[in-house]
Structures are given as structure tokens and as C-alpha cells.
Design an enzyme around this catalytic site. Structure first.
Site, mmCIF file in Angstrom:
data_model
loop_
_atom_site.group_PDB
_atom_site.id
_atom_site.type_symbol
_atom_site.label_atom_id
_atom_site.label_comp_id
_atom_site.label_asym_id
_atom_site.label_seq_id
_atom_site.Cartn_x
_atom_site.Cartn_y
_atom_site.Cartn_z
ATOM 1 N N GLY A 215 0.797 -1.227 0.000
ATOM 2 C CA GLY A 215 0.000 0.000 0.000
ATOM 3 C C GLY A 215 0.827 1.272 0.000
ATOM 4 O O GLY A 215 1.856 1.379 -0.677
ATOM 5 N N ILE A 216 0.397 2.215 0.801
ATOM 6 C CA ILE A 216 1.044 3.529 0.837
ATOM 7 C C ILE A 216 2.485 3.411 1.348
ATOM 8 O O ILE A 216 3.398 4.048 0.816
ATOM 9 C CB ILE A 216 0.201 4.491 1.718
ATOM 10 C CG1 ILE A 216 -1.168 4.748 1.048
ATOM 11 C CG2 ILE A 216 0.937 5.800 1.943
ATOM 12 C CD1 ILE A 216 -2.159 5.556 1.892
ATOM 13 N N ASP A 235 7.452 -4.099 9.159
ATOM 14 C CA ASP A 235 6.065 -4.580 9.067
ATOM 15 C C ASP A 235 5.923 -5.802 9.969
ATOM 16 O O ASP A 235 6.906 -6.272 10.549
ATOM 17 C CB ASP A 235 5.672 -4.883 7.608
ATOM 18 C CG ASP A 235 4.202 -4.531 7.351
ATOM 19 O OD1 ASP A 235 3.331 -5.144 7.997
ATOM 20 O OD2 ASP A 235 3.933 -3.646 6.528
ATOM 21 N N ASP A 254 5.618 -6.239 15.428
ATOM 22 C CA ASP A 254 4.332 -5.577 15.617
ATOM 23 C C ASP A 254 4.677 -4.319 16.400
ATOM 24 O O ASP A 254 5.248 -4.411 17.502
ATOM 25 C CB ASP A 254 3.410 -6.516 16.426
ATOM 26 C CG ASP A 254 2.056 -5.872 16.700
ATOM 27 O OD1 ASP A 254 1.990 -4.624 16.777
ATOM 28 O OD2 ASP A 254 1.075 -6.611 16.844
ATOM 29 N N GLY A 283 -0.883 1.581 9.927
ATOM 30 C CA GLY A 283 -2.151 2.002 10.519
ATOM 31 C C GLY A 283 -3.248 1.033 10.142
ATOM 32 O O GLY A 283 -3.124 0.286 9.167
ATOM 33 N N LEU A 290 -20.272 3.405 17.262
ATOM 34 C CA LEU A 290 -19.897 3.388 18.675
ATOM 35 C C LEU A 290 -20.854 2.528 19.509
ATOM 36 O O LEU A 290 -20.432 1.870 20.468
ATOM 37 C CB LEU A 290 -19.838 4.821 19.222
ATOM 38 C CG LEU A 290 -19.102 4.998 20.542
ATOM 39 C CD1 LEU A 290 -17.682 4.466 20.499
ATOM 40 C CD2 LEU A 290 -19.098 6.461 20.964
ATOM 41 N N TYR A 346 -10.896 5.289 14.740
ATOM 42 C CA TYR A 346 -9.937 5.705 13.712
ATOM 43 C C TYR A 346 -9.806 7.238 13.686
ATOM 44 O O TYR A 346 -8.700 7.791 13.656
ATOM 45 C CB TYR A 346 -10.407 5.175 12.359
ATOM 46 C CG TYR A 346 -9.443 5.384 11.212
ATOM 47 C CD1 TYR A 346 -8.258 4.662 11.130
ATOM 48 C CD2 TYR A 346 -9.742 6.284 10.192
ATOM 49 C CE1 TYR A 346 -7.387 4.844 10.069
ATOM 50 C CE2 TYR A 346 -8.876 6.468 9.120
ATOM 51 C CZ TYR A 346 -7.692 5.738 9.057
ATOM 52 O OH TYR A 346 -6.833 5.914 8.001
ATOM 53 N N LYS A 350 -6.462 9.356 14.376
ATOM 54 C CA LYS A 350 -5.852 10.174 13.325
ATOM 55 C C LYS A 350 -5.842 11.668 13.694
ATOM 56 O O LYS A 350 -4.959 12.416 13.257
ATOM 57 C CB LYS A 350 -6.563 9.935 11.994
ATOM 58 C CG LYS A 350 -6.336 8.515 11.445
ATOM 59 C CD LYS A 350 -4.865 8.239 11.190
ATOM 60 C CE LYS A 350 -4.597 6.872 10.589
ATOM 61 N NZ LYS A 350 -3.175 6.627 10.323
ATOM 62 N N THR A 380 -6.116 1.888 -2.502
ATOM 63 C CA THR A 380 -5.224 0.822 -2.002
ATOM 64 C C THR A 380 -6.093 -0.388 -1.663
ATOM 65 O O THR A 380 -7.320 -0.344 -1.792
ATOM 66 C CB THR A 380 -4.510 1.235 -0.689
ATOM 67 O OG1 THR A 380 -5.497 1.415 0.331
ATOM 68 C CG2 THR A 380 -3.688 2.483 -0.834
#
Ligand code: NAD
Length: 439
Positions: A215-216, A235, A254, A283, A290, A346, A350, A380
Site C-alpha cells: 500500500g502507501i 512490518d 508488531d 495504521g 460506537l 480511527y 488520526k 489501495t
């Protein structure tokens, strides 16, 4: 993971339907190819302020052709020095400069307006400089043709630090960055910019990239390598096969493990004696409304996305492993700015990345900077899993009517990472094609 709608709009029938039904028509965005000139065309320079005389020279250093007279030819970029605008009445100078040339722009044009940080000014001058934000953000929404528009606030004395920022914002490297406000020299930044080779600005630098297997993160590693850096990828152990295809220097861990910060620190210490660039990219999202959320899932997102970057950074700083003029770079998200359904964990994590930038920007030693990117919709594996309708909305609700590519995030990170970006500290730049959501 292609954008099927965009391909359709470029077909013969697609063109007819887009025109007749008024559908969004995403322009093809140019991306930077290694070794290509930064700007393929002429940049018109205007305005009258403290940068007016030096802008042509700065662009010359980047091998960018500039002119101060429009002359009726096609233009690839426009740079306007607005630092001389000291009252709201002066703002009409923007219209006088831009209107006559708006129809002379080539595809994927670049517009940069330069101002003085309003918070450092008073009275009418502060009002005028603040106005630039509304001007540039609005122009970004109407420029079309895959064009981008940015505002760069440069504190007095930091004019020399503009070079790497102009190189990024005028080139195809900033393909999916628009409507952004960058501040240079406003936070605890050292003035001395390191001289760099513009083609390989990261030569001799060591970069740690977390989540580098795909991915990114994979793209960040590739772009930093292209720019001359030695990349240490990190990773989780199951991703090792992919990770070692990205770089031969790697750590499997991890990042939330108790011993991860110490493990990373000793690897960097033993192999390289330190690190110059730290990119906290790893991430996850574990979305749930919730009302249905569970403590372990909520906690895990926070642990990976913010607590681990905090702990790793603290360890590297404590052991003085981040070298002078080093770079710490966080990956936030539009969800941390605008919020998103099902993403309380999330979004919190962030937004916390932005808080992390704010908290450290004022206190990092030795010219070390901290900045973050806030990606919008980037195509992605993570976003390929998003249901079709949500994905379509995410991709179209921005000034470019399309999703971005991992390389767009990576190029933004490479700009922060440049040793020439000394004054660029405490920024959060969105890589979102100027998404309609959020501020
Ligand atoms: P991805 O899931 O494709 O890649 C994330 C990588 O991080 C994976 O290789 C994964 O194994 C690694 N990782 C996850 N948890 C880890 C852990 N505990 N320890 C070590 N490595 C771990 O995701 P992506 O789309 O490439 O996202 C990269 C970053 O960009 C993330 O921080 C994400 O939140 C952020 N982001 C992505 C988008 C988007 O549209 N894709 C938008 C905004 C922000």
C-alpha cells in the site's frame, strides 16, 4: 484497483454522456517520472512583496523557466507574491494578476500564492493576509484541468527555505494536493537549509518506514529510495516476504509490542548509528458504530495508529538516534479532520496524530521537524474493500473527481523529508484532491 468510472469517461460514449448529463469528468493527473524536469512549461511570476525580486532566481535554481510578462503564451504555473498586500483593498491585485491568464493555462496547471503568516501580523495587514486562504481554496475548486492551488505562508527570514516547497508544489509530485495552506518558519525551525542535489535530495539519509510491506508504505519506501535514501522497512512478521521485496534492510515487528521501540532503536543504532527520517505509516481501521463497539477493537486502533508512534519516537529521541535536521512524519487522515461514520476510534487516532505534531513541533531539538500528511481517498487494498456506493462517493467528492494514488502521499512525505525543508515544521497537509469534507 483501477478507477472504472474514470476510464469510462475517457471512452467515446463516456465523453458524450458526461457532456450531456453534466456528470463529473475527472482529468488525467500527471505524475512525476524520475529524471523528468520539475515543470514542463513556463511559470508566470507576479505580485509585489518581499519575495518579488528573489522568486525568479529561486525558480532558476530549480531549472524552472519563469517569466514576469504573460505575453499571451501557454502557462504551466502561476506564482504570486502576495506578501505586499497590506489591506483588504489591496486584495484586488489578485484579480488583476490572475483573471487575464486563467484561460492561458495548460493542463495540470500549478498555482502558488505566497503570503506572510497572519498570526505574525496586526491590523489591516493581518486581515489581508488571512483573506488569501479563502481566495486560494476557492480557486482550487474552480481551476479544473487537474490543476492545483496552494497558499504558502512564509515567515520573515525564511525566504531561503522556500525552495523545496516550490519544487514540490509546482511539479507533478503534488498531483493530488490542492487547496492547502503550508506554513514555513512559524514553529521552532532552524533557518539553515542544507544544500541538496535536487535530483537525489535524500542521498546519504537513512529512513525508517513502518507498514512498508504494501500500500502507501511500500510506495513511500520506493519514493524515498528514488530520492537517494536507504530505507529500513518495518512490518508485521507475516508480511516478511512482501517486505523484503521492498528493501533488504528491514525489521519484522508488531509496532505495539512492548519491546518494539527498543528493537527498532537497536537495529538503527547497530546498522546505521542513527536515523534521519522516521515515517509512522503503519495504521489500521476496525470500523464499527460506537453503539456496537468493543473495548479491545477500539483500543487496538489507538494503540497501532498513535500510541506506538508516540512510544517509538520517544525511544529514538531519548537515545538521541534521530540525527540533527532529522524528520519525523506522521500519517493522519481526513477522518481525523472531518470525522467519518463508523470511525470514532480511527478518527480519534488520526486526530491524535495531528495533536502529536502540534505537541512536538515546538520542542524538538537540533532542527528536527515533525509534520503529517492527511490522505483523503487513496486507492489501495484498504479502500478496495470499501462497498461500491461509499467508494464512489469517496472518490468523486473532491475537486479532482477521483481518488488519489499511494504515490501522491509518498511524494508529499518526500517533500517533508528533504533536508532542504528546514522551515517546514508543524504542518498537516491533506492529500485529498481538495475533498469537500472537512475544513
Ligand atoms: P494497508 O492496510 O494497505 O497497509 C498498512 C500496512 O501497515 C500493512 O502492511 C500492515 O501489515 C502494516 N501494519 C498494520 N498494523 C501493524 C502493526 N501493528 N505493526 C506493524 N505493521 C503494521 O493500508 P494503507 O492504505 O497503505 O494505509 C497506510 C496508512 O495511510 C495508514 O496509517 C492509514 O490509516 C493511512 N490512510 C490511508 C488512506 C487510504 O485511503 N488508503 C486514507 C487515509 C489514511
Amino acid at each position: 484497483m483501477s478507477d472504472k468510472y474514470q476510464s469510462f469517461t475517457q471512452s467515446a460514449i463516456g465523453k458524450v454522456l458526461v457532456k450531456n448529463l453534466g456528470l463529473p469528468s475527472p482529468a488525467k493527473l500527471e505524475r512525476y517520472a524520475a529524471g523528468a524536469p520539475l515543470v514542463k512549461g513556463t511559470v508566470l511570476v507576479g505580485g509585489r512583496g518581499r519575495l518579488a525580486e528573489s522568486l525568479g532566481g529561486l525558480l532558476g535554481e530549480l531549472d524552472v523557466t519563469s517569466t514576469e510578462a504573460a505575453g499571451g503564451g501557454k502557462l504551466k504555473g502561476l506564482v504570486f507574491d502576495a506578501t505586499g498586500l497590506t489591506s483588504s483593498a489591496d486584495l484586488v491585485a489578485l484579480q488583476e494578476f490572475f483573471t487575464p491568464v486563467m484561460r492561458s493555462l495548460e493542463t495540470n496547471p500549478r498555482v502558488v500564492v505566497i503570503g506572510t503568516p497572519p498570526e505574525q501580523l496586526e491590523g489591516g495587514e493581518r486581515v489581508a493576509q488571512r483573506a488569501l486562504e479563502g481566495f486560494t481554496r476557492s480557486l482550487g475548486k474552480e481551476i479544473g484541468k487537474g490543476g492545483t492551488v496552494q497558499l504558502v505562508y512564509v515567515a520573515e527570514g525564511f525566504e531561503g527555505s522556500l525552495l523545496s516547497t516550490l519544487a514540490f508544489l509546482l511539479s507533478p509530485k503534488s498531483a493530488y494536493v490542492s487547496g492547502q495552506v503550508v506554513r514555513i518558519g512559524t514553529k521552532n525551525a532552524s533557518i539553515a537549509a542544507e544544500q541538496v542535489d535536487p535530483k537525489k535530495p535524500l542521498t546519504g539519509k537513512v529512513a525508517l518506514v513502518t507498514g512498508a510491506a504494501r500500500g502507501i508504505g511500500e510506495e513511500i519506501a520506493k519514493v524515498l529510495q528514488r530520492d537517494g535514501a536507504t530505507v529500513v522497512g518495518l512490518d508485521i512478521p507475516p508480511a516478511e516476504d512482501d517486505l523484503k521485496k521492498v528493501t533488504s534492510d528491514y525489521i519484522t515487528a508488531d509496532i505495539t509490542a512492548e519491546d518494539a521501540p527498543a528493537k527498532i532503536a537497536s537495529y538503527l543504532q547497530e546498522k546505521f548509528g542513527g536515523v534521519d527520517i522516521v515515517v509512522h505509516n503503519a495504521g489500521v481501521t476496525l470500523d464499527k458504530k460506537l453503539a456496537n463497539q468493543k473495548a479491545d477493537r477500539f483500543g487496538k486502533v489507538l494503540e497501532i495508529n498513535i500510541t506506538a508512534p508516540e512510544r517509538i519516537t520517544a525511544e529514538l529521541l531519548e537515545q538521541k538516534l534521530v540525527r540533527p535536521n532529522g524528520r519525523i512524519i506522521g500519517v493522519s487522515s481526513i477522518a481525523g479532520i472531518a470525522g467519518n461514520l463508523g470511525q470514532t476510534s480511527y478518527g480519534a487516532s488520526k486526530a491524535a496524530v495531528i495533536g502529536f505534531v502540534d505537541s512536538l513541533a515546538e520542542e524538538l531539538p537540533d532542527g528536527i521537524t515533525i509534520n503529517a500528511v492527511a490522505p483523503g481517498f487513496i486507492i489501495t487494498q484498504m479502500t478496495a474493500a470499501v462497498p461500491f456506493a461509499t467508494r464512489e462517493v469517496g472518490q468523486r467528492l473532491n475537486a479532482m473527481s477521483q481518488g488519489g494514488l499511494p504515490v501522491d502521499v509518498a511524494e508529499t512525505i518526500a517533500w517533508y523529508a528533504s533536508p532542504a525543508s528546514t522551515g517546514v515544521n508543524g504542518n498537516v497537509v491533506r492529500v485529498c484532491g481538495q475533498m469537500m469534507l472537512g475544513a
